[in-house]
Design a protein around this motif. Structure first.
Motif, PDB file in Angstrom:
ATOM      1  N   THR A   1      44.551 -33.716 -11.715  1.00 34.03           N
ATOM      2  CA  THR A   1      43.363 -34.517 -11.955  1.00 34.03           C
ATOM      3  C   THR A   1      42.158 -33.932 -11.210  1.00 34.03           C
ATOM      4  O   THR A   1      41.371 -34.410 -11.198  1.00 34.03           O
ATOM      5  CB  THR A   1      43.819 -35.865 -10.948  1.00 34.03           C
ATOM      6  OG1 THR A   1      44.241 -35.488  -9.534  1.00 34.03           O
ATOM      7  CG2 THR A   1      45.021 -36.560 -11.704  1.00 34.03           C
ATOM      8  N   HIS A   2      42.678 -32.884 -10.037  1.00 38.76           N
ATOM      9  CA  HIS A   2      41.697 -32.073  -9.502  1.00 38.76           C
ATOM     10  C   HIS A   2      42.121 -30.735  -9.680  1.00 38.76           C
ATOM     11  O   HIS A   2      43.034 -30.113  -9.270  1.00 38.76           O
ATOM     12  CB  HIS A   2      41.705 -32.444  -8.100  1.00 38.76           C
ATOM     13  CG  HIS A   2      41.261 -33.907  -7.917  1.00 38.76           C
ATOM     14  ND1 HIS A   2      41.992 -34.926  -8.179  1.00 38.76           N
ATOM     15  CD2 HIS A   2      40.014 -34.310  -7.224  1.00 38.76           C
ATOM     16  CE1 HIS A   2      41.357 -36.027  -8.005  1.00 38.76           C
ATOM     17  NE2 HIS A   2      40.330 -35.708  -7.328  1.00 38.76           N
ATOM     18  N   VAL A   3      40.876 -29.781 -10.159  1.00 39.00           N
ATOM     19  CA  VAL A   3      41.021 -28.278 -10.127  1.00 39.00           C
ATOM     20  C   VAL A   3      40.184 -27.842  -9.021  1.00 39.00           C
ATOM     21  O   VAL A   3      38.950 -28.470  -8.647  1.00 39.00           O
ATOM     22  CB  VAL A   3      40.672 -27.683 -11.282  1.00 39.00           C
ATOM     23  CG1 VAL A   3      41.704 -28.191 -12.474  1.00 39.00           C
ATOM     24  CG2 VAL A   3      39.128 -28.180 -11.805  1.00 39.00           C
ATOM     25  N   ARG A   4      40.593 -26.888  -8.359  1.00 39.53           N
ATOM     26  CA  ARG A   4      39.784 -25.974  -7.100  1.00 39.53           C
ATOM     27  C   ARG A   4      39.398 -24.597  -7.620  1.00 39.53           C
ATOM     28  O   ARG A   4      40.191 -23.836  -7.586  1.00 39.53           O
ATOM     29  CB  ARG A   4      40.818 -26.105  -5.896  1.00 39.53           C
ATOM     30  CG  ARG A   4      41.619 -27.258  -5.632  1.00 39.53           C
ATOM     31  CD  ARG A   4      42.410 -27.127  -4.348  1.00 39.53           C
ATOM     32  NE  ARG A   4      43.311 -26.046  -4.377  1.00 39.53           N
ATOM     33  CZ  ARG A   4      44.507 -26.063  -5.068  1.00 39.53           C
ATOM     34  NH1 ARG A   4      44.936 -27.188  -5.416  1.00 39.53           N
ATOM     35  NH2 ARG A   4      45.209 -24.901  -5.205  1.00 39.53           N
ATOM     36  N   ILE A   5      38.115 -24.752  -7.755  1.00 38.04           N
ATOM     37  CA  ILE A   5      37.372 -23.395  -8.207  1.00 38.04           C
ATOM     38  C   ILE A   5      36.495 -22.775  -7.358  1.00 38.04           C
ATOM     39  O   ILE A   5      35.472 -23.456  -6.936  1.00 38.04           O
ATOM     40  CB  ILE A   5      36.519 -23.778  -9.702  1.00 38.04           C
ATOM     41  CG1 ILE A   5      37.714 -24.705 -10.477  1.00 38.04           C
ATOM     42  CG2 ILE A   5      36.553 -22.835 -10.386  1.00 38.04           C
ATOM     43  CD1 ILE A   5      38.897 -24.135 -11.247  1.00 38.04           C
ATOM     44  N   GLY A   6      36.918 -21.180  -7.017  1.00 43.15           N
ATOM     45  CA  GLY A   6      35.855 -20.553  -6.162  1.00 43.15           C
ATOM     46  C   GLY A   6      35.443 -19.533  -6.925  1.00 43.15           C
ATOM     47  O   GLY A   6      33.954 -19.957  -7.261  1.00 43.15           O
ATOM     48  N   THR A   7      36.061 -18.232  -7.272  1.00 42.35           N
ATOM     49  CA  THR A   7      35.462 -17.377  -7.877  1.00 42.35           C
ATOM     50  C   THR A   7      34.646 -17.572  -9.153  1.00 42.35           C
ATOM     51  O   THR A   7      33.724 -17.056  -9.161  1.00 42.35           O
ATOM     52  CB  THR A   7      36.832 -16.259  -8.266  1.00 42.35           C
ATOM     53  OG1 THR A   7      37.678 -16.309  -7.019  1.00 42.35           O
ATOM     54  CG2 THR A   7      36.044 -15.037  -8.646  1.00 42.35           C
ATOM     55  N   ALA A   8      35.140 -18.480 -10.130  1.00 43.75           N
ATOM     56  CA  ALA A   8      34.510 -18.594 -11.366  1.00 43.75           C
ATOM     57  C   ALA A   8      33.233 -19.194 -11.173  1.00 43.75           C
ATOM     58  O   ALA A   8      32.279 -19.297 -11.954  1.00 43.75           O
ATOM     59  CB  ALA A   8      35.369 -19.335 -12.207  1.00 43.75           C
ATOM     60  N   VAL A   9      32.943 -19.837  -9.992  1.00 47.43           N
ATOM     61  CA  VAL A   9      31.469 -20.532  -9.614  1.00 47.43           C
ATOM     62  C   VAL A   9      30.641 -19.487  -8.830  1.00 47.43           C
ATOM     63  O   VAL A   9      29.568 -19.548  -9.019  1.00 47.43           O
ATOM     64  CB  VAL A   9      31.790 -21.891  -9.223  1.00 47.43           C
ATOM     65  CG1 VAL A   9      30.542 -22.491  -8.574  1.00 47.43           C
ATOM     66  CG2 VAL A   9      32.525 -22.944 -10.118  1.00 47.43           C
ATOM     67  N   LEU A  10      31.364 -19.127  -7.803  1.00 47.13           N
ATOM     68  CA  LEU A  10      30.518 -18.406  -6.751  1.00 47.13           C
ATOM     69  C   LEU A  10      30.558 -17.112  -6.941  1.00 47.13           C
ATOM     70  O   LEU A  10      29.819 -16.091  -6.292  1.00 47.13           O
ATOM     71  CB  LEU A  10      31.085 -18.947  -5.290  1.00 47.13           C
ATOM     72  CG  LEU A  10      30.543 -20.432  -5.011  1.00 47.13           C
ATOM     73  CD1 LEU A  10      31.607 -21.069  -4.446  1.00 47.13           C
ATOM     74  CD2 LEU A  10      29.475 -20.465  -4.159  1.00 47.13           C
ATOM     75  N   GLY A  11      31.556 -16.397  -7.596  1.00 47.76           N
ATOM     76  CA  GLY A  11      31.677 -14.916  -7.579  1.00 47.76           C
ATOM     77  C   GLY A  11      33.009 -14.605  -6.663  1.00 47.76           C
ATOM     78  O   GLY A  11      33.223 -15.223  -6.115  1.00 47.76           O
ATOM     79  N   VAL A  12      33.163 -13.136  -7.050  1.00 46.92           N
ATOM     80  CA  VAL A  12      34.170 -12.510  -6.268  1.00 46.92           C
ATOM     81  C   VAL A  12      33.995 -12.607  -4.765  1.00 46.92           C
ATOM     82  O   VAL A  12      32.882 -12.102  -4.453  1.00 46.92           O
ATOM     83  CB  VAL A  12      34.633 -11.267  -7.097  1.00 46.92           C
ATOM     84  CG1 VAL A  12      35.795 -10.553  -6.167  1.00 46.92           C
ATOM     85  CG2 VAL A  12      34.938 -11.365  -8.470  1.00 46.92           C
ATOM     86  N   ARG A  13      34.922 -13.087  -4.157  1.00 47.67           N
ATOM     87  CA  ARG A  13      34.866 -13.203  -2.590  1.00 47.67           C
ATOM     88  C   ARG A  13      35.012 -11.600  -2.075  1.00 47.67           C
ATOM     89  O   ARG A  13      35.745 -10.797  -2.392  1.00 47.67           O
ATOM     90  CB  ARG A  13      35.671 -13.891  -1.761  1.00 47.67           C
ATOM     91  CG  ARG A  13      35.626 -15.574  -2.061  1.00 47.67           C
ATOM     92  CD  ARG A  13      36.453 -16.373  -1.383  1.00 47.67           C
ATOM     93  NE  ARG A  13      37.825 -16.040  -2.189  1.00 47.67           N
ATOM     94  CZ  ARG A  13      38.130 -17.003  -3.238  1.00 47.67           C
ATOM     95  NH1 ARG A  13      37.374 -17.716  -3.702  1.00 47.67           N
ATOM     96  NH2 ARG A  13      39.332 -16.470  -3.588  1.00 47.67           N
ATOM     97  N   PRO A  14      34.048 -11.166  -0.921  1.00 50.34           N
ATOM     98  CA  PRO A  14      33.886 -10.083  -0.479  1.00 50.34           C
ATOM     99  C   PRO A  14      35.380 -10.025   0.676  1.00 50.34           C
ATOM    100  O   PRO A  14      35.262 -11.151   1.210  1.00 50.34           O
ATOM    101  CB  PRO A  14      32.736  -9.901   0.449  1.00 50.34           C
ATOM    102  CG  PRO A  14      32.279 -11.262   0.487  1.00 50.34           C
ATOM    103  CD  PRO A  14      32.931 -12.027  -0.532  1.00 50.34           C
ATOM    104  N   GLY A  15      35.983  -9.067   0.298  1.00 53.06           N
ATOM    105  CA  GLY A  15      37.327  -9.273   1.069  1.00 53.06           C
ATOM    106  C   GLY A  15      38.329 -10.202   0.826  1.00 53.06           C
ATOM    107  O   GLY A  15      38.224 -10.499  -0.096  1.00 53.06           O
ATOM    108  N   LEU A  16      39.208 -10.373   1.707  1.00 54.25           N
ATOM    109  CA  LEU A  16      39.965 -11.391   1.457  1.00 54.25           C
ATOM    110  C   LEU A  16      39.570 -12.725   1.743  1.00 54.25           C
ATOM    111  O   LEU A  16      38.824 -12.979   2.762  1.00 54.25           O
ATOM    112  CB  LEU A  16      41.443 -11.089   2.425  1.00 54.25           C
ATOM    113  CG  LEU A  16      42.189 -10.173   2.037  1.00 54.25           C
ATOM    114  CD1 LEU A  16      43.504  -9.997   2.989  1.00 54.25           C
ATOM    115  CD2 LEU A  16      42.891 -10.305   0.634  1.00 54.25           C
ATOM    116  N   GLY A  17      39.939 -13.735   1.080  1.00 53.80           N
ATOM    117  CA  GLY A  17      39.511 -14.990   1.307  1.00 53.80           C
ATOM    118  C   GLY A  17      40.220 -15.980   0.724  1.00 53.80           C
ATOM    119  O   GLY A  17      39.960 -17.063   0.200  1.00 53.80           O
TER     120      GLY A  17
END
Ligand SMILES: *Cc1c(COP(=O)(O)O)cnc(C)c1O
Length: 240
Positions: A224-240
């Motif tokens: 019911t909920h998807v959690r999207i980081g990279t595909a919206v904001l871009g590849v995170r610098p370093g580990l995240g």
């Protein structure tokens, strides 16, 4: 600069929206049945502000030391803040000050701390039980979470805790164990665990699963909920 970033975020959001819409159509589900949560970890408050302008209403963070100042800088925006990282009890009081939903509840001790903090702030805190598919019975997973057979006990504890509302379940696709590399099977299992939990807790309907790489599998399984980081904001610098 801001204009460029706004255009970049708008284009990325549109692409993610298209993926969610296509995945819903494939699965025979209504688009409204899936909520996009944008994971803004490591990115600045200015991005959160732009995302809000672009229609995003749910954001997620995984580290209190980054999230607390960011949430404070965006306190004027009507956003729902999700906390999705492993949570130490000494951070609970801070997290309860801005989070609307804590998705990473995986042990009894955390539930009593969250309950006390929610009572202190006078705000109800939504809680998801994080399920780990790489955890042995009675243990926690590599990236937090409780083994599926531990969900019932934690769900009952959240349901009984003052100030907390049991929202449902969350999982991260496992890197190890029998479900490693088998996101689809892991998410289907999560939905099964959710169905079983809802016999006792019918209102706990949230199933939070799926990230940038595997949102289609999650939507197909019933998230019911998807959690999207990279595909919206871009590849995170370093580990995240
Ligand atoms: C970072 C993170 C995400 C988003 O991952 P992406 O691959 O960047 O989309 C989702 N869930 C949790 C718990 C995270 O920590």
């Amino acid at each position: 600069m801001t204009t460029d970033r706004r255009a970049e975020l708008a284009a990325n959001l549109a692409a993610v929206e298209e993926r969610i819409t296509a995945a819903c159509a494939d699965a025979g589900r209504a688009r409204e049945d899936v909520t996009l949560i944008v994971v803004t970890k490591t990115y600045p408050a200015s991005d959160v502000r732009l995302l809000h302008e672009l229609g995003v209403r749910d954001v997620a963070e995984n580290r209190d030391q980054d999230a607390a100042p960011k949430a404070a800088a965006c306190a004027d925006l009507p956003l729902t803040w999700h906390f999705v990282g492993q949570l130490q009890t000494n951070k609970v009081r801070s997290v309860a000050g801005y989070a609307d939903v804590v998705q990473s509840v995986d042990r009894i001790k955390l539930i009593s701390s969250l309950s006390a903090a929610a009572e202190r702030t006078g705000r109800e805190l939504g809680c998801l039980i994080q399920v780990a598919f790489d955890a042995e019975s009675g243990a926690r997973g590599e990236r937090g979470g409780v083994a599926p057979d531990g969900v019932g006990e934690l769900a009952a504890a959240v349901a009984d805790a003052p100030g907390l509302r049991l929202g449902g379940l969350m999982a991260v696709a496992p890197l190890a164990g029998p479900y490693a590399g088998r996101q689809r099977a892991a998410f289907e299992r999560l939905v099964e665990v959710s169905s079983r939990m809802r016999v006792d807790h019918p209102a706990a309907t949230m199933v939070s699963a799926g990230m940038s790489a595997d949102l289609e599998e999650a939507v197909r399984a019933g998230a019911t909920h998807v959690r999207i980081g990279t595909a919206v904001l871009g590849v995170r610098p370093g580990l995240g």
